[in-house]
Design an enzyme around this catalytic site. Structure first.
Site, PDB file in Angstrom:
ATOM      1  N   MET A 192     -90.493 -84.128  22.553  1.00  8.94           N
ATOM      2  CA  MET A 192     -91.921 -84.207  22.290  1.00  8.94           C
ATOM      3  C   MET A 192     -92.648 -83.111  23.050  1.00  8.94           C
ATOM      4  O   MET A 192     -92.238 -82.732  24.123  1.00  8.94           O
ATOM      5  CB  MET A 192     -92.435 -85.573  22.760  1.00  8.94           C
ATOM      6  CG  MET A 192     -91.705 -86.727  22.137  1.00  8.94           C
ATOM      7  SD  MET A 192     -92.366 -87.104  20.516  1.00  8.94           S
ATOM      8  CE  MET A 192     -93.318 -88.558  20.894  1.00  8.94           C
ATOM      9  N   SER A 236     -91.730 -81.252  33.182  1.00  9.89           N
ATOM     10  CA  SER A 236     -90.593 -81.280  32.277  1.00  9.89           C
ATOM     11  C   SER A 236     -90.528 -82.642  31.625  1.00  9.89           C
ATOM     12  O   SER A 236     -91.307 -83.530  31.932  1.00  9.89           O
ATOM     13  CB  SER A 236     -89.293 -81.008  33.034  1.00  9.89           C
ATOM     14  OG  SER A 236     -89.029 -82.083  33.916  1.00  9.89           O
ATOM     15  N   LYS A 237     -89.617 -82.785  30.720  1.00  6.76           N
ATOM     16  CA  LYS A 237     -89.539 -84.004  29.936  1.00  6.76           C
ATOM     17  C   LYS A 237     -89.517 -85.269  30.801  1.00  6.76           C
ATOM     18  O   LYS A 237     -90.152 -86.260  30.490  1.00  6.76           O
ATOM     19  CB  LYS A 237     -88.284 -83.975  29.057  1.00  6.76           C
ATOM     20  CG  LYS A 237     -88.299 -82.855  28.027  1.00  6.76           C
ATOM     21  CD  LYS A 237     -89.178 -83.229  26.863  1.00  6.76           C
ATOM     22  CE  LYS A 237     -89.544 -82.084  25.942  1.00  6.76           C
ATOM     23  NZ  LYS A 237     -89.142 -80.740  26.237  1.00  6.76           N
ATOM     24  N   ARG A 238     -88.787 -85.200  31.881  1.00  4.50           N
ATOM     25  CA  ARG A 238     -88.654 -86.407  32.684  1.00  4.50           C
ATOM     26  C   ARG A 238     -89.616 -86.409  33.869  1.00  4.50           C
ATOM     27  O   ARG A 238     -89.537 -87.223  34.748  1.00  4.50           O
ATOM     28  CB  ARG A 238     -87.204 -86.543  33.190  1.00  4.50           C
ATOM     29  CG  ARG A 238     -86.819 -85.536  34.243  1.00  4.50           C
ATOM     30  CD  ARG A 238     -85.377 -85.679  34.639  1.00  4.50           C
ATOM     31  NE  ARG A 238     -84.488 -85.121  33.641  1.00  4.50           N
ATOM     32  CZ  ARG A 238     -84.333 -83.815  33.410  1.00  4.50           C
ATOM     33  NH1 ARG A 238     -85.044 -82.931  34.093  1.00  4.50           N
ATOM     34  NH2 ARG A 238     -83.491 -83.380  32.509  1.00  4.50           N
ATOM     35  N   HIS A 239     -90.525 -85.483  33.860  1.00  6.30           N
ATOM     36  CA  HIS A 239     -91.344 -85.312  35.047  1.00  6.30           C
ATOM     37  C   HIS A 239     -92.823 -85.415  34.733  1.00  6.30           C
ATOM     38  O   HIS A 239     -93.533 -84.429  34.636  1.00  6.30           O
ATOM     39  CB  HIS A 239     -91.029 -83.958  35.682  1.00  6.30           C
ATOM     40  CG  HIS A 239     -91.819 -83.687  36.931  1.00  6.30           C
ATOM     41  ND1 HIS A 239     -91.583 -84.357  38.093  1.00  6.30           N
ATOM     42  CD2 HIS A 239     -92.854 -82.880  37.177  1.00  6.30           C
ATOM     43  CE1 HIS A 239     -92.439 -83.932  38.999  1.00  6.30           C
ATOM     44  NE2 HIS A 239     -93.227 -83.042  38.468  1.00  6.30           N
TER      45      HIS A 239
END
Length: 507
Positions: A25, A264-267
């Site tokens: 996303m 980032s994606k997980r951040h």
RNA sequence: GGCGCAUUCGUCUAGGGGCCUAGGACGCCGCCCUUUCAAGGCGGAGAUCACGGGUUCGAAUCCCGUAUGCGCUACCA
């Protein structure tokens, strides 16, 4: 033969692009740069396009492109060209332009600007491990295949050995990158690597695809995150090798998380759709995002989309990274919500209320559709209390619910004994019920008189009524709230509250 | 390790040699308004402009160095 298929749409205009890889996303960081690109194109009356960089087949995520475009569209950022809409310089997926990259790669090999490399991954890993072990100043490919003899190459080819195509970076001298925000930057060629242009699976790397696409799509201004800055000299070298003009290169500072690290994606980098679902307005999002890394002047911070388009320019973009500040976004969103015409607000809030409770909507026990007329009167009271459209769910629920759930103690105003509170609530109920007409000013006057008669302050008395009618301690002005709720429902709730408190006091 | 970029209140920023005893905004604190919560008004705390050297009559602004942070260093983008 050496002429690239060029954009033939007419007079040269500013053309910018958003070139996402479909690996997930879109998040706020990349989005901000996209806002800049889009604003620049709109400002210049040019075109903004989307190109999908899907050359890494192993990382492509299904549905990512749709999500990306959906997110952009929600923000009001609609590409002039791109997937689905198409355009004159398509296709807009890199995976569908493979032959074009192969063609130019071959041209580079023929002109001695690139060469085939037959090194195996194993060898490459070994070289790298050795370099690291020896703490050599430059890690990178050792250029083993750079000067292979024609015979060896022919042999390898005949033997069907897999190969990559690498850029033949000049051994000395330097490349000058003309960076729009930073001026001229010189890089020593000796610090550059013979980067892979075509992978052994035949797909191009970002470096090659990006240059070829930006050129053949007639992109005039390349805006991208500054994490690309280190590879800019490589790209300039490729443009030069191909004999092409280098577009304006602008490396925008990245938007970082609270800890100052890249998003980032997980951040903390929620999908843009997260903000939509929370009830942020696209116009507030754009306004907020535009102000991270760009500014208009020393005092203006609310700018409409039109004003942003009119005012945006690259020379007010700065080069230091910024932290994403949710509180500031929330404040700005509130500003935009307050500025909305009431009917518009109603329209925008409705879907947030009507969505299932599991998705953040009103309790499922409340019938849909919501009464628009009632909602309009409710939002008239709550508009200035909303920071997000999603806030409306919690704030307005008591207007739509049948039964209120609250602790009986909540009916006891500050400083009152349970008995006094009960007495006050009874008297207030009788008083309000007996009034021939409900009109806020008269109601307030009567209630104040009652407070005086009871020898209490108005505050605690009002609070008892407030909780009785709404179930909460923070609400819009009490009497207007009661009118909006309706006389019948208000009186019923008052009677329920009296009963509830009686039971509490007795037991 | 190498290469690169960056560095003004907690955060977003204004500032491009004297207008800066550094301005605005968010957030925070206080007061006012007030039946609660907001909104609004007023005021406050908060930055020795990362540090050290220059250049200059004069530097947040120009130059050099240092430090710190971030990024890149893949047949990822």
């Amino acid at each position: 033969m050496s002429t690239a298929p060029a954009y033939t749409g007419g007079t040269p205009t500013v053309r910018t692009r958003f070139a996402p890889s479909p690996t997930g996303m879109p998040h706020i960081g990349g989005l901000r740069t996209t806002v800049f690109s889009w604003l620049l194109a709109r400002h210049s009356n040019g075109q903004f396009l989307v190109r999908v960089e899907d050359t890494d087949q192993t990382r492509t995520v299904a549905g990512a492109v749709e999500n990306l475009l959906q997110g952009l569209e929600w923000m009001g950022i609609v590409p002039d060209e791109g997937p689905f809409v198409g355009g004159p310089v398509g296709p807009y997926y890199q995976s569908e332009r493979k032959q074009m990259y192969a063609y130019y790669a071959a041209q580079l090999v023929a002109s001695d600007h690139a060469y085939r490399c037959f090194c195996t991954r194993e060898r490459l890993d070994e070289v790298r491990a050795e370099q690291q072990a020896r703490h050599m100043p430059t890690t990178g490919y050792d250029r083993h295949c750079r000067a292979l003899s024609p015979e060896v190459i022919a042999g390898n080819l005949a033997g069907n050995l897999p190969f990559t195509i690498r850029l033949k970076v000049p051994l000395d001298g330097e490349v000058v990158v003309r960076e729009a925000l930073r001026g001229e930057m010189a890089f020593k060629n000796s610090t550059l690597e013979d980067a892979v242009l075509i992978k052994s699976d035949g797909f191009p790397t970002y470096h090659l695809a990006n240059v070829i696409d930006d050129h053949t799509m007639a992109i005039t201004h390349v805006l991208r995150g500054d994490d690309w800055l280190p590879s800019a000299p490589l790209h300039v070298l490729i443009y030069q090798a191909l004999g092409w003009e280098v577009p304006v290169l602008a490396h925008t500072p990245n938007v970082m998380g609270n800890d100052g690290k890249k998003l980032s994606k997980r951040h903390g980098a929620e999908s843009i759709l997260f903000y939509r679902d929370a009830g942020f307005l696209p116009e507030a999002m754009i306004n907020y995002l535009a102000l991270v890394g760009w500014s208009y002047d020393d005092k203006t911070d609310i700018l409409s989309v039109d004003e942003l388009i009119k005012a945006f320019s690259l020379d007010r973009v700065h080069t230091a990274g910024g932290v994403f500040d949710l509180e500031r976004l929330r404040w700005m969103n509130g500003v935009y919500i307050r500025a909305l015409p009431l009917d518009e607000l109603v329209t925008r809030v409705l879907p947030y209320l009507e969505r299932p409770a599991g998705e953040g909507g009103l309790p499922d026990t409340i019938a849909r559709p919501i009464d628009r007329g009632l909602l309009r009167r409710v939002l008239h009271l709550d508009q200035e209390r909303l920071k997000t459209l999603g806030d409306a769910v919690d704030l307005t629920a008591f207007f739509f619910e049948d039964a209120l759930a609250y602790a009986p103690e909540a009916l006891i105003g500050k400083g009152l004994t349970p008995e006094k509170a009960l007495d006050g609530l009874r008297r207030a109920t009788d008083l309000l019920t007996s009034m021939p007409d409900w009109e806020p000013t008269a109601m307030e006057a009567a209630m104040r008189a009652l407070a005086e008669e009871l020898g209490t302050k108005p505050g605690p008395l009002f609070m008892g009524v407030r909780v009785a009618v709404t179930g909460r301690t923070a609400t819009p002005p009490l009497f207007e709230t009661m009118l909006t709720l309706g006389r019948d429902r208000s009186e019923a709730r008052l009677r329920d509250a009296v009963a509830k408190l009686e039971k509490h006091v007795a037991g």
